[in-house]
Design an enzyme around this catalytic site. Sequence first.
Site, mmCIF file in Angstrom:
data_model
loop_
_atom_site.group_PDB
_atom_site.id
_atom_site.type_symbol
_atom_site.label_atom_id
_atom_site.label_comp_id
_atom_site.label_asym_id
_atom_site.label_seq_id
_atom_site.Cartn_x
_atom_site.Cartn_y
_atom_site.Cartn_z
ATOM 1 N N LYS A 206 0.813 -1.223 0.000
ATOM 2 C CA LYS A 206 0.000 0.000 0.000
ATOM 3 C C LYS A 206 0.845 1.272 0.000
ATOM 4 C CE LYS A 206 -3.211 -2.828 -0.259
ATOM 5 N NZ LYS A 206 -3.746 -3.115 -1.592
ATOM 6 N N GLY B 35 -8.109 -2.745 2.602
ATOM 7 C CA GLY B 35 -9.485 -3.004 2.994
ATOM 8 C C GLY B 35 -9.741 -2.703 4.460
ATOM 9 N N ARG C 82 -8.258 -6.641 -9.496
ATOM 10 C CA ARG C 82 -9.132 -7.790 -9.758
ATOM 11 C C ARG C 82 -10.510 -7.291 -10.194
ATOM 12 N NH1 ARG C 82 -9.412 -6.789 -4.047
ATOM 13 N NH2 ARG C 82 -11.520 -6.053 -3.604
ATOM 14 N N HIS D 13 -16.252 6.841 0.288
ATOM 15 C CA HIS D 13 -15.449 5.894 -0.486
ATOM 16 C C HIS D 13 -16.036 5.873 -1.897
ATOM 17 C CE1 HIS D 13 -13.720 1.580 -1.015
ATOM 18 N NE2 HIS D 13 -14.189 2.001 -2.168
ATOM 19 N N TYR E 241 -5.559 11.964 9.043
ATOM 20 C CA TYR E 241 -6.823 11.241 9.126
ATOM 21 C C TYR E 241 -7.968 12.128 8.649
ATOM 22 C CZ TYR E 241 -10.793 8.729 11.163
ATOM 23 O OH TYR E 241 -11.984 8.073 11.352
ATOM 24 N N ARG F 226 -26.078 -6.292 -1.184
ATOM 25 C CA ARG F 226 -25.427 -7.576 -0.876
ATOM 26 C C ARG F 226 -26.296 -8.343 0.097
ATOM 27 N NH1 ARG F 226 -18.897 -7.121 -0.547
ATOM 28 N NH2 ARG F 226 -18.617 -5.519 -2.139
ATOM 29 N N VAL G 99 -16.613 -7.509 -6.394
ATOM 30 C CA VAL G 99 -17.963 -7.988 -6.097
ATOM 31 C C VAL G 99 -18.991 -7.057 -6.748
ATOM 32 C CG1 VAL G 99 -19.641 -8.418 -4.247
ATOM 33 C CG2 VAL G 99 -17.232 -9.013 -3.891
#
Length: 456
Positions: free
Chosen positions: A116, A164, A292, A208, A202, A343, A295
């Site tokens: 990261k 994550g 990748r 997001h 922070y 979900r 979902v």
Amino acid sequence: MFRKVLVANRGEIALRIIAACKELGIATVAVHSTVDRDALHVEAADESVCIGPAAPSASYLNITSLVAAAEITGADAVHPGYGFLAENAHFAEILEEVGLTWVGPSPEAIRRMGDKSTAKDTAKKAGVPTIPGSPGPVGSTEEALKLAERIGYPVLLKAVAGGGGRGMRVARNGKELAAAFELATVEAERAFSNGSLYLEKYLAEPRHVEIQVFGDRLGKIVHLGERECSLQRRHQKVLEESPSPAVSPELREKMGAAAIAAARAVDYVGAGTVEFLLDQDGSFYFMEMNTRIQVEHPVTEMVTGFDLVKEQIRVAAGEPLSFPRVGTAKDDFRPRGHAIEFRINAEDPEKFTPSPGTITTLHVPGGPGVRVDTAAYIGWRIPPHYDSLLAKLIVHGQTREEALARGRRALELFVVEGVKTTIPLHLRLLDAPDVRHGRFSTKWLERWLAGETPAA
Ligand code: MV4
């Protein structure tokens, strides 16, 4: 084009990949653990290989078994899906060494984005905005304290090997930072076998927002707009939508260009996602890149009309990107309508604990603007060894309001018995005025679940 693809995954994503292969006229090989013998992806594929016992480390993460399965069946490519080995550069490398094509970016790209701190440095050098912080890993508590004085509290320690949300700690002053540094180092060492940490300012109430990117082997890289993923609990996304209620066409253009720049810096090939934190003032910062298919890719499929999994396979086979018009200056990317993904997990919606069991009743909704990606069926016994995602309900409408209405209608008609699911949670969420108005940050859901009426 490939003749046969091995699908190194299970559940709905394995079925999704098999669907893409079928449409492309490619034969498929399913792999499964002993407890997944009766899983739907095994049924849907042309052939199947048992690769080991239930524990993921012994089956879906077992590189030796997977390579053997591909060689025995004569597959010429491997699609990893998400999770399991999807971001394992070593697996990608081994496949290429034995002459199998990896459906994904190069091992180098996976490695550079997997660390990261290196990922952030790569993005920064490519001109992508990053959160103020340490230029690389922080060597000691003293160094962390000195840096924090300069950038100002609160600060966040993040594990270089994390991602994550794993391995993060907030510190509001020097005393907290000294304690947090020690703890986070030990935790990161234990969790990732890499105790390195980096430090950032922070951000208190960010959203997001992630950008879908796509590259081909000819060097073209495009973006397909954003997904709003702020509604999360313990770093697990609960629902996602596209477009984001917080992103204007101008901001989309800027974030899209930044995401493409980050992808270009690692010669990205295939489907990737660049995650950003979007601050209330409209400034955005690179967070990480996921190398990748994700979902939540269907919400992008619904607003673009493109098949991202078919495109992954085409691009892996060396074909140029086939998205019509996208990436041309004249008619750049514009989302069509609005899509939301719910979900549906086999979980107790109050406690968020897994609810394993056998599905005794299942009714899946349909109708206009409704898509359900699932590998569930009546009689299926959900094994406790894997994640609890049971189905993804994706709704599309011409407007956000229409998508919300379709979501409610479809959730009301979605029946699962035998296990508890998050369907009631989604129905409650649809009643929340902040959700209806698109007013939320990454902090909203946990506050709301705690009974607070969050302001944002
Ligand atoms: C942050 C942040 C605030 N400030 N970084 C969480 C997941 C990981 N990718 C990074 N994350 C965060 N990084 C700074 N400098 C807040 C989060 C964060 C978060 C981000 C996205 C979605 C949900 C989140 C929940 C808590 C914290």
